[in-house]
Design an enzyme around this catalytic site. Structure first.
Site, PDB file in Angstrom:
ATOM      1  N   ASP A  98     -45.366  55.478 -49.450  1.00  0.00           N
ATOM      2  CA  ASP A  98     -44.590  56.490 -50.046  1.00  0.00           C
ATOM      3  C   ASP A  98     -43.517  56.002 -49.132  1.00  0.00           C
ATOM      4  O   ASP A  98     -43.031  56.444 -48.097  1.00  0.00           O
ATOM      5  CB  ASP A  98     -44.824  57.882 -49.813  1.00  0.00           C
ATOM      6  CG  ASP A  98     -43.757  58.957 -50.204  1.00  0.00           C
ATOM      7  OD1 ASP A  98     -42.649  58.340 -50.715  1.00  0.00           O
ATOM      8  OD2 ASP A  98     -43.873  60.208 -50.192  1.00  0.00           O
ATOM      9  N   ASN A 112     -40.229  56.856 -49.933  1.00  0.00           N
ATOM     10  CA  ASN A 112     -39.185  57.619 -50.317  1.00  0.00           C
ATOM     11  C   ASN A 112     -37.772  56.809 -50.611  1.00  0.00           C
ATOM     12  O   ASN A 112     -36.621  57.161 -50.290  1.00  0.00           O
ATOM     13  CB  ASN A 112     -38.727  58.353 -49.003  1.00  0.00           C
ATOM     14  CG  ASN A 112     -39.860  59.753 -48.928  1.00  0.00           C
ATOM     15  OD1 ASN A 112     -39.692  60.480 -49.827  1.00  0.00           O
ATOM     16  ND2 ASN A 112     -40.419  59.884 -47.911  1.00  0.00           N
TER      17      ASN A 112
END
Length: 635
Positions: A521, A523
């Site tokens: 992840d 972001n």
């Protein structure tokens, strides 16, 4: 001296807590068909050992120093037995007692010896050497076998919510053995027949009938007023519920069937270690088996992953599973996910759905983010091991109890080594001196960067069938803040350089070449500077992402380059994260295109499925992210 005494007492209390859990798990001290036993808990590194036995129907639990001589421990045992004997004598009627002097004289003559091969053990011997397996403790005319570090179940728990079709993974804590060495027996309650005087009431259909069902040998009696059918009958008629248990499974994991609907479940765990067996421990579910909320969207994805990946390929899953520490808060319930019922956010519910989803993908490499330490140790690791997956956990820096986890399938890969890093610490490495110099132009940015606990988990695994094929799996979860793209950009540069260094070192040392795969992840969506830097190998000094936190944290910007040929294996996906007010593709699987290629990608859930319950998470999606699933082939 006073301070030392206080510290000693504190240590003893801490040890006693551990001992208490263990003590409760190893009784009764006499297994059927066995000699009575004194159990000894002696753990390397601990200051004390524990002696536990039963005398006169009373449990004795002694905490003794390992370096104390045996004589003092035997004297303590004598004192305990004397105390028990005196208490026993006080309960006897005076007419059956001899004179008080005779009574005390009998008590004071307690004999207590430790024998090894029929010879009394030297009483000056230290406890840690005296109390060994196979020695015998004699107290008066009773003989106890010394059993050291008996395998024990310290705790055994079941989820609070049981659902048809969702595998149940018990939370087991054991000592002196491993989960996989234990035996498990599952039972289903037959509580359809409720005892009402001479009649029995079917608790599911509400129909009364004469007689009862076949009874097992494992019965319990309990009152239960939770059945709707019972409420139609006068409660005065209810004597009790005869809870009859029928064995249904002898596996660590049970998937409740439709036939179990409305039943309670009981699990018995028998701790074993080779030929040694501890005392079984059992737990009864607090609730009854209910229906699941229907078809989970990921079950449609499982159609594509019924079998393992083809030869020459390996299946990868990348998934942020939403750590319990972030889901279980008032802020999450009231602000982040107000559309999601509180009981659905509870890890007790989400755990079963996550494990059901993960096992159905039949993957070879599993990269998870936001993995709670407790969840990993009690649920993920033992349950996925049943599917052949071996797990590695790396928690974030600064004692944050969550982090990243990499699992690899034991029949396809073996672990070579790990090279995990804390990104803020890597900034001090010589090959990152330009990064340190660049962001030092903004003290505020430097301070913020060093405050982050972000890590990159790196595992090098080797293909068992083709040992020359080595895969470097990197798994990370970059800083989340929406106004921190500049921080994430430097984090990405540091982890990429770490992978470059690792790859170069393998070649230089003659270990072969590494195929790099970066999952996580990030972001960062595909329009971000982080994505551009990873996929295109460069980012200019004037990228707009250097300015995301205003002038105070603006370091002036500087160009970044790298040499890895990384391509996004899961392109053309609109989003992997979908919450109220935001959606985006934040999760990625990058592969080294010169050595790895995409074989196929499992389709994502439809937008209609995602939004049916407003947003993620919800009762059919256990996280606010969705898993990326793809098959990667070796070139």
């Amino acid at each position: 001296m006073v301070l030392q005494h206080i510290l000693t007492l504190t240590r003893r209390r801490n040890v006693l807590k551990v001992v208490s859990d263990w003590y409760n798990s190893i009784y009764p001290s006499k297994m059927p068909g066995q000699m009575e036993r004194v159990t000894v808990r002696c753990v390397e590194g601990d200051e004390f050992l524990t002696l536990s036995f039963v005398y006169g129907n009373k449990h004795s639990n002694l905490l003794r120093s390992k370096t104390e001589i045996l004589e003092k421990s035997l004297d303590r045992i004598k004192a305990n037995v004397t105390k028990l004997a005196r208490k026993g004598n006080k309960k006897v009627k005076k007419t059956k007692l001899d004179s008080e002097g005779t009574q005390n004289r009998d008590v004071d003559e307690v004999k207590c010896t430790l024998l090894r091969n029929g010879i009394e053990v030297d009483k000056t011997e230290l406890n840690k050497n005296a109390w060994i397996e196979g020695t015998l403790l004699q107290i008066q005319d009773r003989t106890y076998e010394v059993c050291k570090n008996v395998p024990a179940v310290l705790s055994l728990k079941l989820p609070g919510r049981l659902m048809v079709g969702c595998p149940l993974y018990p939370r087991v804590s054991v000592e002196f053995t491993e989960h996989e060495n234990c035996s498990y027996v599952w039972y289903q309650s037959n509580t359809a027949q409720l005892s009402l005087g001479s009649k029995s009431l079917n608790s599911h259909s509400g129909v009364t009938s004469q007689g009862g069902s076949n009874q097992s040998n494992n019965n319990e009696v309990a009152m239960d007023v939770g059945c709707t059918a019972m409420e139609t009958e006068p409660t005065a008629k209810i004597k009790a519920i005869e809870c009859q248990w029928a064995e249904v499974c002898r596996e660590p994991i049970l998937t409740p069937s439709a036939e179990m609907l409305g039943s309670k479940l009981k699990l018995e765990c028998i701790p074993r270690n080779g030929q040694r067996q501890g005392v079984p421990k059992e737990v009864v579910s607090a609730s009854r088996v209910t229906m699941s909320p229907g078809v989970f969207p990921f079950e449609k994805r499982h159609v594509f992953t019924k079998g393992r990946a083809d030869d020459g390929c390996f299946r990868v899953v990348c998934y942020n599973i939403l750590a319990d520490m972030y889901a279980d808060s008032d802020f999450s319930r009231d602000v982040l996910y107000p559309y999601c019922p509180a009981d659905v956010l509870d890890i007790d519910y989400r755990e079963q759905i996550i494990l059901k989803e993960l096992t159905g993908y039949n993957c070879d490499i599993l990269c998870l983010q936001e993995v709670g330490k407790k969840f990993f140790e009690q649920s993920l690791q033992p349950s996925l091991l049943n599917s052949g997956l071996i797990g590695l956990l790396q928690c974030k820096d600064r004692q944050v109890p969550e982090g990243e986890a990499i699992f690899y399938h034991a029949d396809k890969f073996k672990l070579v080594e790990e090279h995990n890093i804390v990104l803020s610490e890597e900034l001090e490495k010589p090959y990152n001196s330009d990064l340190l110099e660049g962001i030092s132009r903004s003290p505020a940015m430097l301070k913020r960067f060093k405050e982050q606990a972000t890590i990159c988990q790196v595992a090098v695994v080797e293909h068992i069938a083709q040992p020359t094929q080595k895969l470097c799996v990197a798994n990370t979860h970059l800083y989340f803040h929406p106004r921190a793209a500049h921080i994430r950009l430097v984090q990405a540069a540091i982890l990429i350089r770490h992978l470059e260094e690792l790859k170069q070192s393998y070649v230089a040392e003659g270990k072969g070449d590494l195929s790099v795969m970066l999952c996580g992840d990030l972001n960062s969506n595909p329009s971000s500077a982080v994505y551009e830097y990873i996929a295109n190998k460069t980012i200019p000094h004037n990228s707009v992402d250097w300015y995301t936190s205003g002038k105070q944290e603006f370091c002036g910007g500087f160009p970044l380059q790298h040499s890895l040929e990384l391509t996004d294996a899961c392109k053309d996906i609109k989003y992997t994260n979908f919450v109220a007010g935001f959606s985006g593709k934040l999760d990625h699987v990058f592969i080294q295109s010169s050595q790895l290629g995409l074989e196929c990608m499992v389709p994502m859930p439809t937008h209609e499925e995602v939004t049916k319950h407003v947003a993620l998470p919800n009762e059919v999606f256990p996280s606010d992210h969705m898993a990326l699933v793809c098959d990667i082939r070796w070139r």
